[in-house]
Design an enzyme around this catalytic site. Structure first.
Site, mmCIF file in Angstrom:
data_model
loop_
_atom_site.group_PDB
_atom_site.id
_atom_site.type_symbol
_atom_site.label_atom_id
_atom_site.label_comp_id
_atom_site.label_asym_id
_atom_site.label_seq_id
_atom_site.Cartn_x
_atom_site.Cartn_y
_atom_site.Cartn_z
ATOM 1 N N GLU A 1 -2.786 3.187 -0.237
ATOM 2 C CA GLU A 1 -2.244 2.088 0.569
ATOM 3 C C GLU A 1 -3.074 1.965 1.849
ATOM 4 O O GLU A 1 -3.999 1.207 1.900
ATOM 5 C CB GLU A 1 -0.759 2.306 0.866
ATOM 6 C CG GLU A 1 0.104 2.188 -0.391
ATOM 7 C CD GLU A 1 1.519 1.771 -0.102
ATOM 8 O OE1 GLU A 1 1.734 0.734 0.542
ATOM 9 O OE2 GLU A 1 2.432 2.501 -0.547
ATOM 10 N N GLU B 1 6.993 10.350 5.982
ATOM 11 C CA GLU B 1 7.505 9.032 5.613
ATOM 12 C C GLU B 1 9.014 9.078 5.380
ATOM 13 O O GLU B 1 9.746 8.214 5.808
ATOM 14 C CB GLU B 1 6.826 8.561 4.326
ATOM 15 C CG GLU B 1 7.317 7.204 3.844
ATOM 16 C CD GLU B 1 6.523 6.679 2.683
ATOM 17 O OE1 GLU B 1 5.908 7.487 1.962
ATOM 18 O OE2 GLU B 1 6.507 5.454 2.498
HETATM 19 C C1 BGC Z 1 4.762 1.685 2.922
HETATM 20 C C2 BGC Z 1 5.774 1.436 3.990
HETATM 21 C C3 BGC Z 1 6.042 -0.032 3.944
HETATM 22 C C4 BGC Z 1 6.747 -0.256 2.656
HETATM 23 C C5 BGC Z 1 7.367 -1.582 2.416
HETATM 24 C C6 BGC Z 1 5.376 1.376 1.626
HETATM 25 O O1 BGC Z 1 4.611 1.646 0.547
HETATM 26 O O2 BGC Z 1 4.206 2.949 2.973
HETATM 27 O O3 BGC Z 1 5.638 2.071 5.147
HETATM 28 O O4 BGC Z 1 6.594 -0.591 5.044
HETATM 29 O O5 BGC Z 1 5.919 0.108 1.585
HETATM 30 O O6 BGC Z 1 7.539 -1.854 1.098
#
Ligand code: BGC
Length: 873
Positions: A456, A732
Site C-alpha cells: 500500500e 495499525e
Molecule cells: C489502510 C488504512 C486506510 C484504509 C481504508 C487500509 O488498507 O492501511 O489506513 O485508511 O485502508 O480502507
C-alpha cells in the site's frame, strides 16, 4: 564584556522553508523567530535589509507587531532564480533592539517559459510494459571555460520516475527518491541543486540513474498495477550558470543499462554487479514533455539517520536474522564487502516482526521487500539500494554470514523541522510517545502514507484527517501536507466531481471509485484547518477553500434532513477493537453516527474557516446549517435523556467533544461514558474516529483519573499493551500482535500506522500542559494536568514565535511548574489557584498540590467479581 542579549532573533525564514532557502514566489512572506528570556517583550517595529548579488540593496523599517509570515517588505519582487540576502532586526516596545539576523533567499524558476528548451529523455520502451521496469542511466558531457566557484551554478531537474544525478562521478544533492510523489499529470516537483563545487573548467560529465518509482512501478494492493501515471521514464533537466543555460536534456544525451536489474518500491532492488557500467551507450529517445505544472520542491525526502544492528540470531530453520531494535523506514547500507566469488548472490528480506522466531512476511501481503545483489568485481562497501524503501526492524540475510558491524540501517523520511518534545517520569508513556514519532517519521515519505511496508504505502486520506493535528505539534508539516493537499484538491475538483479520492495520488483509479465517506473526505476541511491552527497561515485556507467548500456543499451525499444519506458506505470507527479482523469498519459504533458526528464537526469548522477568510455570509450559512444538523443529529442518534444510540466509548466521546448534547444530556452521557470505561476495565474501545479525543473528553469532563487509568493500562487493547509487547512504532490495530505473540490473522496488520498515535494530543496538552490558544500560537494556553502515577513531565513546542515550554514536578504537597513563553506572544497560565495571562519570559510557580486519593479508579463488574483485566503501571 557586554551582557549577552536576552532577546534575539534565532531564525529568519521565507515562506515555510526549513533547510535551504528556495522559494517559489517573487514576493515571499518573511518570518523570524525569537530566542531569549526577556520578560513581556513585544515587537513594535522591524528593520529589514535586502542585499542583491551585485551589492545593491534596500532597507525598510516597518511599524508592526507582526513577526510571522509578514508580507514582502521590499519595493521590488524577486526575479526568476535571483538570490538575495535578507536581514531582520526587531525593535521592542520596551526600547530594546535585537542584533541583525539573516538568511539567503533564492527564487526558483518563476517563468514557465524557461523550461521551453528542455526535453524529457529516456530509453526505448520494453516489449512488455507490464513487467518491472529496468532502471537505466543517461549521460552527456558539457564544457565550461572557467571553474564555477563563486558563480551561481545550478541544475534544475526532475523526472518521470525517480532519479539520482552525478556530476564528474560525484553525487549531486542529498535528496532521495526525488522528485517525490505528486499527481504528476497535474503537478511535478523539480529539484534545485547547487553544483558550483562539482564543476571544473573544461569538460564535465553529468549522469543520472532513473528508475520507475511511483511513476510506473507497481502500486496498490491485490497485485496493484503498473504505469499508473505513464509508461515511459525520463529525465528533464537544465544546467544554468550565472543566468546562462549551458545544458539541457535533449537528443544529444545517451543512455545505457547498468548494474540495477529491477528496483520497485514494494518489491525491492535487484543488482548484478557483474554487469558493471555498460560501454554500449546509445542515443536517448526524446519523450513528450511533462503535462504537469512544474513547481519548486518544498520538502524533499532525505537520509535522516543511521541505526546500528543490535543483534544477529539464527532462526529455528537456520536463517540469519538481523535485529535493528527499532522498526524503521529506509534501507540497508553495507559497511563491508560480502565474501564470495563473482556470481554469488546475497539477499536481504525485510520485515517488521518475527513470528515463531522466523521473519513474519505475511503482513507484507504482495510486497517482496527483498534486495538482492549478485557479486561482481567491484566493492560493495557503501552500497545502498537506490529506488526502493522498506519498513522493517528485522532483515533476513541469505548468502552472507555477517557480523553486526557489516551493515547499518539508513532512516529516510521527508525532511521536516522537529518542533515538539515530551518526556515524563513514566518510561512506558515516554516509549509510547517515541513510537508516535517513529510512526510519523516512517509514514511521512514524500506524501503522508498509511504504512511503509506492505503493498500500500498510499496517501489514505482518513489517516491524515485524524492525525494531522498531532503531527503538526511534533514536526513542521506545513510544506509537505500543504503540497499533498493541493493534489487532494486537484483530483477532487478536476477528476472526481467534488469528491476527494480515498487515496491521493489516486493510484486506485479504475479499480475503486472515489466514494464519498466521512473522515476520509473530511480531510479536505480538517487537515488545512489544522495547518492553519499550527501556523496561522491564512494562505493555506485560501489555497484549499474551493476544495473545502466543494466537499461540504456538493461532495457529501445527503438525505432530506441534511445528514449523510443512510445507505452509503462509511468506514465508521475504523479498526475499533471490537471490529472483526476481516471487517475492520463494523464495530459497536454505528458508522452513520460516526459519519454524522464528523459532519457536524466539519460544518462548524467551515463556519470558522469562512470567518477567518472574511466570508461573512458563508460563515453565517454554515452556522445555520450547524444548528439544523445538530437538531437532526439529536433526533436520529441521541435519546431524549442524552445517550447516543450506540452505547460505545466512541459514540459518547464524539457527542461530547463535538458539542452535540444539551447541558442536561451531557451529564447523562458523561456518567454513561464513565460506566463504559470502568466496565471495560479501562481498556480502549475506540478506533480511528474516537481515539483522537477519548482521553481529552474524559479529562475535560471531570474524569481525569479515568483518562490516566486508560492511558496507563497494559491489557489488550491499550496503548501500553503495544509498548509492553515491544512495539517501537504505532500499530495499525490494537492487537496487531496478539497476546500470545502471534501475528493478527486479519488483512490490515501493519506495525507502522500513525492514526492511533493521535493519543499524543492528550500527552502534549493535558500531561505536558501546552496548547495553542488560537491560530499560529500567538496566544498559548499552559495548563498541565498531572495525574495517574506520574510525578513529573516536560513538554516543549517551537512555535512560530519561539520555544513554548512547560515542565512540572510534584514534590510532596507542592506542584512546581516552570514555563517559557516566547517573545511577541502571550500565554494564559492555569494551575491550581492560578489563572493569569502573561507575556514572554520564563516563570516558575509553586502551588499547593493535593494527591488524588481515589487513584486508582476501580473497574465495574456486573458479576461483583473484580475483572482480572485490571492491570496498570
Ligand atoms: C489502510 C488504512 C486506510 C484504509 C481504508 C487500509 O488498507 O492501511 O489506513 O485508511 O485502508 O480502507
Amino acid at each position: 564584556m557586554p551582557a549577552p542579549l536576552d532577546i534575539s532573533i534565532s531564525r529568519v525564514s521565507a515562506e515555510h522553508s526549513y533547510r535551504g532557502s528556495l522559494v517559489a514566489t517573487s514576493t515571499p512572506r518573511l518570518s523570524w523567530r525569537f530566542a531569549g528570556s526577556r520578560r513581556d517583550w513585544t515587537q513594535k517595529a522591524f528593520n529589514a535589509k535586502l542585499v542583491r548579488r551585485d551589492g545593491s540593496g534596500e532597507h525598510q523599517c516597518v511599524e508592526t507587531s507582526a513577526s510571522v509570515l509578514v508580507a514582502w517588505p521590499f519595493s521590488k519582487p524577486l526575479e526568476s532564480r535571483e538570490i538575495v540576502q535578507i536581514s531582520i532586526q526587531s525593535l521592542g516596545t520596551d526600547g530594546s533592539i535585537t542584533e541583525w539576523s539573516g538568511t539567503d533567499v533564492e527564487a526558483g524558476i518563476l517563468d514557465g517559459d524557461e523550461w521551453a528548451d528542455v526535453r524529457m529523455i529516456g530509453c526505448p520502451p520494453p516489449d512488455d510494459i507490464e513487467s518491472p521496469r529496468r532502471p537505466f542511466l543517461v549521460k552527456t558531457t558539457f564544457r565550461i571555460d572557467s571553474t564555477a566557484s563563486g558563480r551561481q551554478a545550478r541544475v534544475y531537474a526532475t523526472a518521470h520516475g525517480v532519479y539520482e544525478l552525478e556530476i564528474n562521478g560525484r553525487r549531486v544533492g542529498d535528496q532521495v527518491l526525488a522528485p517525490g510523489w505528486t499527481v504528476y499529470e497535474h503537478r511535478l516537483a523539480y529539484q534545485t541543486y547547487d553544483i558550483g563545487h562539482l564543476l571544473k573548467a573544461g569538460n564535465n560529465t553529468i549522469q543520472a540513474w532513473i528508475g520507475p518509482g511511483w511513476y510506473n512501478g507497481r502500486l496498490g494492493f491485490l497485485g496493484g498495477k503498473r504505469n499508473v501515471h505513464g509508461s515511459r521514464n525520463g529525465l528533464f533537466a537544465k544546467v544554468v550558470i550565472d543566468g546562462e543555460t549551458v545544458l539541457t536534456t535533449d537528443s544529444r544525451w545517451e543512455w545505457a543499462h547498468g548494474s540495477i536489474i529491477t528496483s520497485e518500491l514494494y518489491d525491492g532492488e535487484t543488482c548484478d554487479m557483474r554487469v558493471g557500467e555498460s560501454r554500449d551507450w546509445q542515443s536517448v529517445d526524446v519523450l513528450p514533455s511533462p503535462e504537469g505544472q512544474l513547481f519548486a520542491e518544498r520538502s524533499p525526502v532525505r537520509r535522516m539517520e543511521t541505526v546500528k544492528a543490535k543483534k544477529i540470531v539464527r532462526s529455528p530453520t537456520g536463517k540469519t536474522l538481523v535485529d535493528f531494535g527499532q522498526n524503521l523506514v529506509g534501507w540497508l547500507r553495507l559497511e563491508s564487502h560480502p565474501p564470495g566469488q563473482p556470481g554469488h548472490v546475497v539477499a536481504f528480506t525485510h520485515a517488521e516482526v518475527l513470528e515463531n522466531e522466523e521473519l513474519a512476511t505475511r503482513p507484507l501481503r504482495l510486497a517482496k521487500c527483498r534486495d538482492e545483489i549478485t557479486l561482481g568485481d567491484s566493492s560493495l562497501v557503501g552500497w545502498e539500494p537506490k529506488f526502493t524503501y522498506h519498513g522493517f526492524r528485522y532483515v533476513q540475510v541469505d548468502g552472507w554470514e555477517l557480523q553486526l558491524e557489516d551493515l547499518v540501517a539508513v532512516v529516510i523520511h521527508t525532511d521536516m523541522e522537529r518542533l515538539g518534545h515530551f518526556e515524563s517520569s513514566h518510561e512506558q508513556i515516554n516509549q509510547l510517545h517515541r513510537n508516535v514519532i517513529w510512526g510519523l517519521r516512517g509514514n511521512f515519505v514524500s506524501i503522508p502514507t498509511d504504512c511503509p511496508q506492505r503493498d500500500e504505502r498510499l496517501g489514505w486520506t482518513g489517516d491524515v484527517a485524524v492525525f494531522a493535528r498531532t503531527a503538526g505539534f511534533i514536526y513542521d508539516t506545513t510544506d509537505m501536507l500543504g503540497s499533498w493537499l493541493e493534489d487532494v484538491a486537484m483530483e477532487q475538483l478536476r477528476d472526481n466531481d467534488g469528491i476527494p479520492s480515498l487515496v491521493t495520488p489516486n493510484c486506485l483509479r479504475g479499480h475503486y471509485p472515489a466514494i464519498p465517506t466521512a473522515i476520509w473526505g473530511d480531510v479536505t476541511i480538517l487537515a488545512p484547518n489544522d495547518l492553519y491552527e499550527d501556523t496561522g497561515d491564512i494562505a493555506v485556507l485560501e489555497q484549499q477553500y474551493e476544495s473545502m467548500s466543494t466537499w461540504i456543499d456538493r461532495g457529501i451525499v445527503r438525505g432530506e434532513n441534511g445528514l449523510w444519506k443512510e445507505d452509503g458506505f462509511q468506514f465508521g470507527d475504523w479498526l475499533a477493537p471490537d471490529a472483526h479482523p476481516d471487517t475492520p469498519g463494523e464495530c459497536r459504533t454505528d458508522p452513520q453516527l460516526v459519519a454524522n458526528a464528523y459532519l457536524l464537526h466539519v460544518t462548524r469548522k467551515m463556519q470558522g474557516v469562512c470567518r477567518a477568510l472574511g466570508k461573512v455570509k458563508e460563515s453565517e450559512r454554515y452556522a445555520r446549517d450547524y444548528r439544523q444538523l445538530r437538531a437532526a443529529f439529536a433526533n436520529e442518534f441521541i435519546s431524549p435523556n442524552g445517550r447516543p444510540v450506540s452505547d460505545s466509548q466512541t459514540a459518547i466521546a464524539l457527542a461530547l467533544h463535538f458539542d452535540l448534547l444539551e447541558p442536561g444530556q451531557r451529564q447523562v452521557a458523561i456518567k454513561r461514558l464513565d460506566h463504559l470505561v470502568r466496565k471495560n476495565a479501562f481498556k480502549v474501545g475506540t478506533g480511528f474516529a474516537g481515539t483522537p479525543m477519548i482521553l481529552d473528553v474524559l479529562a475535560a469532563n471531570d474524569r481525569l483519573a479515568l483518562a490516566y487509568r486508560m492511558l496507563q493500562g497494559t491489557q489488550c487493547p491499550s496503548w501500553l499493551y503495544c509498548v509492553m509487547q515491544g512495539a517501537t512504532t504505532m500499530w495499525e490495530r490494537w492487537d496487531s500482535l496478539m497476546p500470545d505473540g502471534s501475528v493478527n490473522p486479519g488483512e490490515m496488520v501493519s506495525y507502522n500506522h500513525f492514526s492511533l498515535g493521535s493519543v499524543a494530543n492528550f500527552i502534549h496538552e493535558a500531561i505536558g500542559g501546552i496548547r495553542s490558544g488560537g491560530p499560529g500560537w500567538k496566544h498559548v494556553i499552559i495548563q498541565p494536568r498531572p495525574g495517574g502515577t506520574l510525578t513529573n513531565a516536560s513538554v516543549s513546542h517551537t512555535s512560530p514565535y519561539g520555544r513554548v515550554a512547560c515542565e512540572w514536578r510534584i514534590r510532596g504537597d507542592k506542584l512546581l511548574v516552570q514555563i517559557a513563553v516566547p517573545p511577541n506572544s502571550t500565554a494564559r497560565v492555569i494551575l491550581p489557584g492560578v489563572d493569569e495571562t502573561v507575556a514572554s519570559g520564563e516563570r516558575s510557580y509553586t502551588v499547593a498540590w493535593t494527591a488524588d486519593l481515589t487513584w486508582p479508579p476501580q473497574p465495574i463488574s456486573s458479576t461483583g467479581v473484580v475483572p482480572m483485566v485490571d492491570e496498570w503501571i
